[in-house]
Design a protein around this motif. Structure first.
Motif, PDB file in Angstrom:
ATOM      1  N   TYR A  69     -22.638  85.632   0.072  1.00  0.00           N
ATOM      2  CA  TYR A  69     -23.498  84.475  -0.088  1.00  0.00           C
ATOM      3  C   TYR A  69     -24.772  84.408   1.205  1.00  0.00           C
ATOM      4  O   TYR A  69     -25.873  83.953   0.599  1.00  0.00           O
ATOM      5  CB  TYR A  69     -22.886  83.076   0.002  1.00  0.00           C
ATOM      6  N   GLY A  74     -27.660  73.613   1.464  1.00  0.00           N
ATOM      7  CA  GLY A  74     -26.563  72.535   1.233  1.00  0.00           C
ATOM      8  C   GLY A  74     -25.380  73.029   0.429  1.00  0.00           C
ATOM      9  O   GLY A  74     -24.260  72.731   0.900  1.00  0.00           O
ATOM     10  N   VAL A  75     -25.978  72.960  -0.769  1.00  0.00           N
ATOM     11  CA  VAL A  75     -24.811  73.279  -1.821  1.00  0.00           C
ATOM     12  C   VAL A  75     -24.107  74.784  -1.526  1.00  0.00           C
ATOM     13  O   VAL A  75     -22.736  74.617  -1.893  1.00  0.00           O
ATOM     14  CB  VAL A  75     -25.725  73.102  -3.340  1.00  0.00           C
ATOM     15  N   SER A  76     -24.666  75.838  -1.224  1.00  0.00           N
ATOM     16  CA  SER A  76     -24.099  76.776  -0.927  1.00  0.00           C
ATOM     17  C   SER A  76     -23.206  76.807   0.144  1.00  0.00           C
ATOM     18  O   SER A  76     -22.144  77.467   0.186  1.00  0.00           O
ATOM     19  CB  SER A  76     -25.179  77.975  -0.802  1.00  0.00           C
ATOM     20  N   SER A  77     -23.541  75.985   1.307  1.00  0.00           N
ATOM     21  CA  SER A  77     -22.678  75.744   2.209  1.00  0.00           C
ATOM     22  C   SER A  77     -21.245  75.204   1.810  1.00  0.00           C
ATOM     23  O   SER A  77     -20.142  75.356   2.134  1.00  0.00           O
ATOM     24  CB  SER A  77     -23.341  74.742   3.493  1.00  0.00           C
ATOM     25  N   LEU A  78     -21.389  74.148   1.146  1.00  0.00           N
ATOM     26  CA  LEU A  78     -20.495  73.283   0.530  1.00  0.00           C
ATOM     27  C   LEU A  78     -19.489  74.054  -0.271  1.00  0.00           C
ATOM     28  O   LEU A  78     -18.367  73.998  -0.409  1.00  0.00           O
ATOM     29  CB  LEU A  78     -20.685  71.976  -0.048  1.00  0.00           C
ATOM     30  N   LEU A  79     -20.066  74.720  -1.329  1.00  0.00           N
ATOM     31  CA  LEU A  79     -19.294  75.442  -2.312  1.00  0.00           C
ATOM     32  C   LEU A  79     -18.936  76.746  -2.085  1.00  0.00           C
ATOM     33  O   LEU A  79     -17.899  76.768  -2.473  1.00  0.00           O
ATOM     34  CB  LEU A  79     -20.233  75.583  -3.522  1.00  0.00           C
ATOM     35  N   LYS A 124     -18.772  77.603   1.271  1.00  0.00           N
ATOM     36  CA  LYS A 124     -18.448  77.619   2.535  1.00  0.00           C
ATOM     37  C   LYS A 124     -19.159  78.681   3.405  1.00  0.00           C
ATOM     38  O   LYS A 124     -18.678  79.290   4.422  1.00  0.00           O
ATOM     39  CB  LYS A 124     -16.855  77.917   3.027  1.00  0.00           C
ATOM     40  N   SER A 169     -22.037  79.726   5.988  1.00  0.00           N
ATOM     41  CA  SER A 169     -22.381  79.454   7.385  1.00  0.00           C
ATOM     42  C   SER A 169     -23.740  79.259   7.199  1.00  0.00           C
ATOM     43  O   SER A 169     -24.591  80.098   7.073  1.00  0.00           O
ATOM     44  CB  SER A 169     -22.032  80.501   8.479  1.00  0.00           C
TER      45      SER A 169
END
Lengths: 313, 418
Positions: B225, B291-296, B298, B300
């Motif tokens: 990611y 933001g979504v990539s961080s949440l979905l 994880k 960094s």
């Protein structure tokens, strides 16, 4: 009518080698409805674009409300409203949002803005459609909203560039009534059109334009009177027209006679009596009449008389 | 200011009413991230071009040079022992990797041959490490084959070096000679010693250690990611070019610009008001993507919020600047579509949004530097992967700012309101 609110002195505007406005002088009085009449490409939109500060003249001076447009366009802009020929509206926004946006651009906000938007929507009869997207409006409704957008900041002068193009007769009448009502409220209006009947109906004075020049400038009655009692165009065989011309000029009902594009152009004292005299003359000289056209004294015939072409050519 | 706000608010409203536009700008790049990331996560490979490997051979014997020759003989690799006519040092190769000019470097220690050639029955066994310096911004899918190849060559070298000592010893002790460790995912390899039916643990004599250059704080390797999200985010934000240019064209065509030009407002204010909403959309776009990539996933986001903000602001400025430039050049919607697709796909590919730039030929990597995409992507990866701070990304922010200034400058110069 009082003092002059718009002054053009020897104004010239060129686009490349083409002269769109050629040495135009004009004075529009405060509170009048002034019409610019001419065919497409005559230079009407160029003049209105110059007046609306969209263009700068190449020569000459323009003054509006005492401000020279070349140096003080920014002071003029809040005083003028502009209704462009095309719909200057955002189709996906509602009528209210469109007007509120243009109001904000002119520095209106808060209750003042809401009040003005409400007023102009009522003025153009669109209060009930205020929250509908403009793209759902009919052509006539869009035209009315287009005018409202030019009025939202309460201008002293309103420039309307062919505001009735593509509008049904009912909406056209509606627009005329609004223009007259705005004028009664003291707004000076400059109105361009190529519809003769619009000028005859609402304009106090008219300038007839063609090829960037003013051919005539007067009240509508004054312009019609220029044509005297009518004009006759008489088509004769090429060999006969020139020899006949001296005899035509001495007929009692004829004011002037000239040869123009193979036809005789005859200004008359009384068109019908002059016609009888002309037919008798042709019979006596055994000259056959190839074509005959009689112009009654109307603005249309004035235009034809001045330009040699019909308005919608 | 109120006028700018009015212009901005108006365009945001128009933008939100255009559902197709909203979907295009927010969903399309995200779909790319999901689909391509999943589709390529197992097959991401270096491609047909040789992988450049810098080499510092400190070996006093012949084994290091022989191993480099074998590496060079393999078509997949190009070994470089000098740079611009000078022999490479460890400091130099680290600098080249930090600067993004190369991705891999192999360092053979001075005692490499001695260790490799020592007898199996030696009482005091010598050990040493071959270092593989890897740009942390390199996926495992690309780094692992390089690591595996070096490890394979080492095993063969060990085998060859021990041949004179006798086949008996070889079969007994081969497993002890080589193994590999690397931070994060140690490879145990041949760790068992066979003999007389019992298994005995012994440290390998030569290990390969995968490390990041000393100048890079980030030791954590990027996940799929961290590799793909910044790339597709950059790709996605530049689509604002199309929205902005089409919006300008419509204002011209529908006569609203004419109306605004008559209003008491300067052309500069008009242009700022026209640009501002798209700049905001870009910022929101980046925030949502990261933001979504961080949440979905994880993923960094690094350690520098300030760095992320300044890089996002600069990248959005470059993207919207290009939008103003295209708006000033194109005269029809068809021109805008054509120009946008051509520019954005070309710049995205050259800038490394789809394919990491280090696996491209060198000339193409150099060409990539004239794209804002490459600088924006590198700046984001500096933050996300390499753990850079605010100050360390400022040079790249400066380059993005320069792109924005050039795009705006030409765009404003060529801009016609009617």
């Amino acid at each position: 009518m009082s003092s002059s609110i718009i002054e053009l002195k020897n104004v010239v505007k060129r686009f490349g080698g083409r002269v769109a406005v050629n040495c135009v002088d004009l004075s529009v009085q405060d509170g009048e409805i002034f019409g610019l009449l001419g065919p497409n490409g005559a230079g009407k939109t160029t003049i209105i674009s110059l007046l609306a500060t969209l263009l700068v003249p190449d020569d000459g001076e323009i003054t509006i409300c005492g401000f020279n447009l070349r140096q003080e366009a920014r002071r003029v802009r809040p005083l003028i409203g502009f209704v462009p020929q095309e719909m200057g509206l955002y189709p996906t926004l509602s009528a209210w949002d469109n007007l509120a946006f243009f109001g904000r651009v002119y520095g209106l906000h808060g209750s003042n803005l809401r009040e003005r938007v409400t007023n102009v929507l009522g003025l153009v009869g669109l209060s009930e459609r205020a929250s509908d997207p403009v793209q759902t409006f009919s052509g006539g409704m869009k035209r009315r909203l287009n005018i409202a957008a030019g009025l939202v900041h309460k201008p002293r002068i309103l420039f309307l560039d062919e505001p009735t193009v593509g509008v049904d007769p009912q909406s056209r009448n509606f627009i005329f009534e609004h223009v007259e009502r705005l004028n009664e409220e003291g707004i000076t209006i400059v109105y361009t059109t190529h519809y003769m009947e619009e000028v005859e109906r609402i304009c106090d004075r008219v300038a007839i334009m063609d090829q960037g020049r003013f051919l005539a400038l007067d009240t509508t009655i004054g312009l019609v009177n220029r044509l005297g009692a009518g004009v006759i165009y008489l088509g004769l065989p090429r060999a006969s027209s020139e020899p006949l011309l001296p005899d035509v000029r001495v007929l009692s009902q004829v004011l002037t006679a000239t040869e123009e594009k193979g036809r005789l152009k005859i200004e008359t004292r009384n068109a019908r009596l002059a016609l009888l005299e002309l037919i008798e003359l042709c019979n006596a000289r055994n000259v056959s009449i190839l074509s005959l056209e009689m112009l009654e004294p109307t603005l249309e015939s004035v235009f034809l008389h001045l330009t040699g072409k019909r308005l919608r050519d | 200011m109120k006028k700018i706000i009015a212009l901005t608010w108006k365009d945001l409203k128009i933008f939100l009413k255009d559902r197709g536009g909203v979907i295009l700008i927010f969903v399309q790049p995200f779909m790319f991230i999901l689909i391509i990331t999943y589709a390529l996560s197992d097959v991401f490979s270096a491609g047909d071009h040789p992988v450049h490997i810098l080499a510092v051979n400190q070996d006093t014997g012949t084994q290091g040079a022989a191993l480099l020759d074998q590496l060079e003989d393999m078509k997949a690799f190009s070994v470089e022992t000098s740079w611009e006519g000078n022999d490479l040092t460890i400091q130099k190769v680290e600098r080249l990797i930090i600067e993004g000019k190369r991705t891999f470097a192999v360092i053979f220690p001075p005692n490499f041959s001695i260790v490799l050639e020592q007898g199996l029955g030696t009482r005091e066994r010598l050990t040493t490490k071959v270092l593989l310096i890897v740009d942390p911004n390199t996926t495992n899918q690309i780094a692992e084959p390089v690591l595996g190849t070096i490890q394979g060559l080492l095993e063969r070298a060990a085998y060859t070096a021990m041949m004179p000592k006798g086949m008996g010893d070889l079969f007994t002790h081969l497993g002890d000679s080589t193994s590999t460790t690397k931070s994060g995912s140690p490879r145990t390899g041949l760790e068992e010693k066979g003999g007389r039916g019992r298994v005995e643990k012994q440290e390998p004599a030569v290990t390969v250690e995968r490390i990041a250059p000393t100048g890079m704080q980030g030791r954590k390797l990027p996940d799929v990611y961290q590799q793909n999200v910044p790339g597709y985010t950059i790709y996605g934000i530049f689509w604002i070019v199309n929205l902005l240019a089409v919006s300008v064209l419509r204002e011209k065509r529908e006569g609203t610009f004419r109306r605004l030009l008559v209003a008491p407002m300067s052309r500069t204010i008009m242009l700022i008001g026209k640009w501002m909403p798209y700049y905001l959309i870009n910022i929101i776009q980046i925030a949502i993507m990261l933001g979504v990539s961080s949440l979905l996933f994880k993923m960094s986001l690094g350690h520098s919020a300030g760095g992320l903000i300044i890089v996002s602001l600069a990248a959005a400025a470059a993207a919207t600047g290009l939008g103003v430039l295209v708006a000033s050049l194109a005269r029809t919607e068809a021109q805008i579509s054509g120009l946008t697709v051509l520019l954005l796909l070309t710049l995205s590919v050259l800038g490394g949004c789809f394919i990491p730039r280090f696996i491209m030929p060198e000339w193409l990597r150099t060409v990539g530097l004239v794209t804002p995409h490459a600088w924006a992507l590198d700046a984001f990866q500096d933050l996300l992967v390499r753990g850079y701070n605010f100050w360390e990304v400022l040079p790249k922010v400066g380059v993005l700012g320069a792109f924005a200034v050039i795009f705006f400058g030409i765009g404003v110069w060529r801009f016609r309101f009617e």
